[in-house]
Design a protein around this motif. Structure first.
Motif, PDB file in Angstrom:
ATOM      1  N   SER A  19       0.835  -1.218   0.000  1.00  0.00           N
ATOM      2  CA  SER A  19       0.000   0.000   0.000  1.00  0.00           C
ATOM      3  C   SER A  19       0.859   1.254   0.000  1.00  0.00           C
ATOM      4  CB  SER A  19      -0.943  -0.018   1.204  1.00  0.00           C
ATOM      5  OG  SER A  19      -0.196  -0.086   2.417  1.00  0.00           O
ATOM      6  N   ASP A  20       2.008   1.182   0.714  1.00  0.00           N
ATOM      7  CA  ASP A  20       2.917   2.338   0.729  1.00  0.00           C
ATOM      8  C   ASP A  20       3.480   2.588  -0.651  1.00  0.00           C
ATOM      9  OD1 ASP A  20       2.475   2.596   3.420  1.00  0.00           O
ATOM     10  OD2 ASP A  20       4.305   1.494   3.996  1.00  0.00           O
ATOM     11  N   VAL A  21       3.801   1.539  -1.373  1.00  0.00           N
ATOM     12  CA  VAL A  21       4.349   1.700  -2.712  1.00  0.00           C
ATOM     13  C   VAL A  21       3.303   2.323  -3.629  1.00  0.00           C
ATOM     14  CG1 VAL A  21       5.183   0.443  -4.742  1.00  0.00           C
ATOM     15  CG2 VAL A  21       6.055  -0.133  -2.479  1.00  0.00           C
ATOM     16  N   SER A  22       2.022   1.886  -3.490  1.00  0.00           N
ATOM     17  CA  SER A  22       0.953   2.456  -4.317  1.00  0.00           C
ATOM     18  C   SER A  22       0.785   3.948  -4.052  1.00  0.00           C
ATOM     19  CB  SER A  22      -0.361   1.718  -4.054  1.00  0.00           C
ATOM     20  OG  SER A  22      -0.257   0.361  -4.388  1.00  0.00           O
ATOM     21  N   HIS A  23       0.791   4.328  -2.766  1.00  0.00           N
ATOM     22  CA  HIS A  23       0.681   5.753  -2.391  1.00  0.00           C
ATOM     23  C   HIS A  23       1.876   6.534  -2.916  1.00  0.00           C
ATOM     24  CE1 HIS A  23       1.148   9.275   0.295  1.00  0.00           C
ATOM     25  NE2 HIS A  23      -0.203   9.332   0.173  1.00  0.00           N
ATOM     26  N   HIS A  24       3.060   5.934  -2.810  1.00  0.00           N
ATOM     27  CA  HIS A  24       4.284   6.597  -3.291  1.00  0.00           C
ATOM     28  C   HIS A  24       4.208   6.865  -4.791  1.00  0.00           C
ATOM     29  CE1 HIS A  24       8.520   7.318  -4.146  1.00  0.00           C
ATOM     30  NE2 HIS A  24       8.460   6.299  -5.024  1.00  0.00           N
ATOM     31  N   LEU A  25       3.721   5.881  -5.574  1.00  0.00           N
ATOM     32  CA  LEU A  25       3.649   6.053  -7.012  1.00  0.00           C
ATOM     33  C   LEU A  25       2.628   7.120  -7.399  1.00  0.00           C
ATOM     34  CD1 LEU A  25       3.793   2.320  -8.222  1.00  0.00           C
ATOM     35  CD2 LEU A  25       5.577   4.055  -8.442  1.00  0.00           C
ATOM     36  N   THR A  26       1.533   7.218  -6.592  1.00  0.00           N
ATOM     37  CA  THR A  26       0.463   8.169  -6.939  1.00  0.00           C
ATOM     38  C   THR A  26       0.838   9.606  -6.603  1.00  0.00           C
ATOM     39  OG1 THR A  26      -1.156   6.419  -6.540  1.00  0.00           O
ATOM     40  CG2 THR A  26      -1.985   8.693  -6.607  1.00  0.00           C
ATOM     41  N   ASN A  27       1.521   9.833  -5.487  1.00  0.00           N
ATOM     42  CA  ASN A  27       1.697  11.194  -4.986  1.00  0.00           C
ATOM     43  C   ASN A  27       3.137  11.682  -4.925  1.00  0.00           C
ATOM     44  OD1 ASN A  27      -1.171  11.427  -4.360  1.00  0.00           O
ATOM     45  ND2 ASN A  27      -0.770  10.043  -2.640  1.00  0.00           N
ATOM     46  N   ILE A  28       4.091  10.773  -4.886  1.00  0.00           N
ATOM     47  CA  ILE A  28       5.436  11.222  -4.527  1.00  0.00           C
ATOM     48  C   ILE A  28       6.456  10.950  -5.643  1.00  0.00           C
ATOM     49  CG2 ILE A  28       7.323  10.980  -2.878  1.00  0.00           C
ATOM     50  CD1 ILE A  28       5.217  10.173  -0.789  1.00  0.00           C
TER      51      ILE A  28
END
Length: 625
Positions: free
Chosen positions: A226-235
């Motif tokens: 989930s952290d990787v998904s958030h990272h790809l979307t926002n960071i």
């Protein structure tokens, strides 16, 4: 599940059903040479088998072993055990004695012998039948076994949490390569807890060490899914240019492929250049070889020209010597008919010609090619027959003329120590005598006796029965020359000529010579002549046995002498190592002619109807008249 296992120390035990008590069990591993550790399940108190003996090992052998357990579900047959290591065969081979052992055992115990028949161990061929039989045995998957608690190295026990599968030995690797119980590491982080292959997929969903998909471009983010998904979307700064990065990567890959093709083309061009260079080198070498052959041919031609000039000078010297004799009145008027000339050459032998004899119109020649050739000397002058049978060089020939109904016979002596008898009318082999322990150097027939000369011995054979009658001894060296007259036999050895009475076969006189071994003897109406190793021809008076002359002129061993009676007197031909024949007048003991035609040492002579035949090392026979 109960199973039968094998132990190298305790034997094999059989488990009982689930409804009865089971004896205590343990897994033991013994180390077999050159293959995986042999692991066996042992039932305490099980019977001992004759092949189950304790096997020690040292550190040097550990390199040839692995720690993988080999656990059989049932006890293998005792016939599948190697007698050297007392383990189940690994890479079974058949040795020279016919028994089967492990290849590693044979290679590591080359100084030992077969325990069955004490033969030397040496691998002949792989025993495929035994290997296939072992390959069909069932074993437990190695991921279903574990080290026994507190046990020695090599002791194993079944792991209830491990793989329950049993597989054939020959299918083991295939199964274990995909076994779900095989330990694997997390691809994200090696510090993750140990995993089984079947747990990896679930672990990857929960792993805290999942890297960003763009880590290959330099992103260092690590976290949960989930952290990787958030990272790809926002960071992640690489996510927005991922298409550009992908295109760039594709172009880089394409350029790398083109570069690899160029490298292949360069390698091909280098290969072609190398081949071209090799062809150029081969051409240079071929030219050099041809130039060397040309130089050698020129040098040989120059040598032949110089040799011809020397021969011409020698002939001129001889002619001058003869003319001087003629002018002084020593010889008398020169008769041109007495000048001997070469009338022809017989060619056919594949080696030096060592002996000649004549019977009527037939000439017999013996050679190093182990054959006797029969030549026509009257009509077509060709080889009529080749007589084969000797296994060594043919060194001696002689003829004996029988009265009817026996017919005439040819006798041949050889380096194979035998004498062969041939019927002349049919030219067929009749009999072979194992005559001497050494080569038969010379033969002569007289007074119904056949005499053969060899090392320090002359043997006397009955000409009709070919039975040995007597052996003449007291000779000091090789007997290379034998000549018979009406009443006497003359034999030549080292610096000695012995005269034997043909009736009593006793030595009646000894002539002492000089110049080394006697190689040839000739008898005229008034003289005894012998040719020696040191180039001389000694002459004795036939009646008084006093030496009256030594003839010199040859510069090599005098191999043969032959007597020719002409209307001008008695002539003696001599053949020498110096490749020449000389003609000597016995009236005044001078050389009247030197004959130079042979390209090798002249080894033998024969006389018939005023013609002289000479055989030489150049494999030819020449006719002089």
């Amino acid at each position: 599940m109960a199973s039968k296992q094998l132990s190298a120390e305790e034997g094999a035990g059989s488990g009982s059903g689930t409804d009865s008590p089971t004896p205590s069990r343990r897994l033991e591993t013994t180390f077999g040479p050159g293959y995986s550790t042999v692991t066996t399940l042992v039932a305490e108190g099980s019977p001992n088998y004759p092949w189950q003996k304790s096997q020690s090992f040292d550190s040097d052998n550990e390199e040839e072993m692995s720690d993988e357990p080999l656990v059989f579900t049932e006890t293998p047959s005792s016939k599948l055990f190697c007698l050297l290591c007392e383990r189940v065969f690994k890479d079974a081979v058949i040795t020279t004695c016919g028994h089967t052992f492990c290849r590693w055992c044979v290679n590591m115990k080359t100084n030992e012998k077969c325990p069955v028949d004490d033969s030397k161990l040496s691998v002949v061929v792989a025993n495929i039948a035994v290997s296939e039989q072992i390959g069909e045995l069932f074993i437990h998957c190695k991921y279903g076994c574990q080290q026994a608690d507190g046990g020695k190295m090599g002791e194993w026990e079944l792991d209830p949490r491990g793989c329950p599968m049993t597989v054939r030995v020959n299918a083991r690797k295939e199964h274990e390569a995909s076994c779900g119980y095989a330990p694997v590491s997390c691809p994200n982080n090696p510090n993750c807890p140990p995993l089984k292959r079947m747990e990896l997929e679930e672990h990857l969903k929960q792993c805290d060490h999942i890297r960003c998909p763009h880590h290959k471009y330099g992103c260092t983010f690590v976290g949960t899914s989930s952290d990787v998904s958030h990272h790809l979307t926002n960071i992640c700064r690489f996510e927005g240019i991922k298409e550009f990065l992908q295109q760039t990567e594709d172009k880089m890959r394409e350029m790398q492929l083109q570069l690899a093709q160029k490298d292949q083309e360069i390698a091909f061009l280098r290969s072609m250049l190398g081949r071209l260079s090799e062809k150029i080198d081969a051409l240079e070498k071929s030219v050099e070889v041809k130039l060397d052959v040309l130089d050698e041919s020129c040098n040989k031609l120059q040598d032949e020209v110089m040799e011809s000039r020397r021969d011409c000078a020698l002939i001129n010297d001889e002619l001058s010597h003869i003319n001087a004799r003629l002018n002084t009145g020593v010889v008398g008027t020169l008769d041109p008919q007495q000048i001997f000339r070469c009338k022809g050459t017989y060619v056919g032998h594949q080696g030096p010609v060592w002996t000649l004899c004549v019977h009527g119109d037939l000439l017999f020649s013996g050679s190093s090619d182990k054959t006797i050739k029969v030549w026509d000397t009257c009509t077509n002058y060709k080889c009529q027959r080749t007589l084969e049978g000797h296994t060594g060089i043919v060194l001696a020939l002689c003829i004996h003329k029988y009265g009817p109904p026996h017919g005439n016979k040819l006798y041949s002596g050889s380096a194979d120590c035998s004498i062969m008898v041939w019927d002349i009318p049919s030219l067929e082999h009749m009999k072979t005598i194992q005559a001497h322990d050494n080569p038969v150097c010379t033969l002569v027939a007289s007074n119904n006796l056949l005499f053969s000369g060899s090392l320090k011995a002359i043997k006397v054979w009955d000409i009709h029965t070919l039975q040995l009658k007597r052996e003449l001894t007291g000779l000091n060296h090789w007997v290379r020359a034998l000549v018979a007259s009406t009443h006497y036999l003359y034999s030549g050895s080292y610096q000695t000529i012995k005269i034997w009475d043909l009736k009593s076969l006793e030595c009646v006189h000894v002539l002492q010579t000089s110049g080394g071994s006697v190689y040839s003897i000739a008898i005229t109406n008034h003289h005894i002549l012998c040719g020696t190793y040191e180039n001389c021809i000694h002459v004795w008076d036939l009646d008084s046995h006093e030496q009256i002359q030594t003839l010199t002129g040859h510069v090599g061993t005098v191999y043969a002498l032959a007597v020719v009676n002409t209307h001008e007197g008695t002539k003696v031909f001599s053949a020498s190592y110096d490749r020449s024949l000389r003609v000597w007048s016995m009236d005044n003991m001078i050389c009247t002619q030197t004959l130079l035609r042979h390209q090798g040492s002249v080894a033998c002579l024969a006389v018939s109807r005023g013609r002289v035949f000479s055989g030489a090392v150049d494999s030819t026979v020449k006719v002089w008249q």
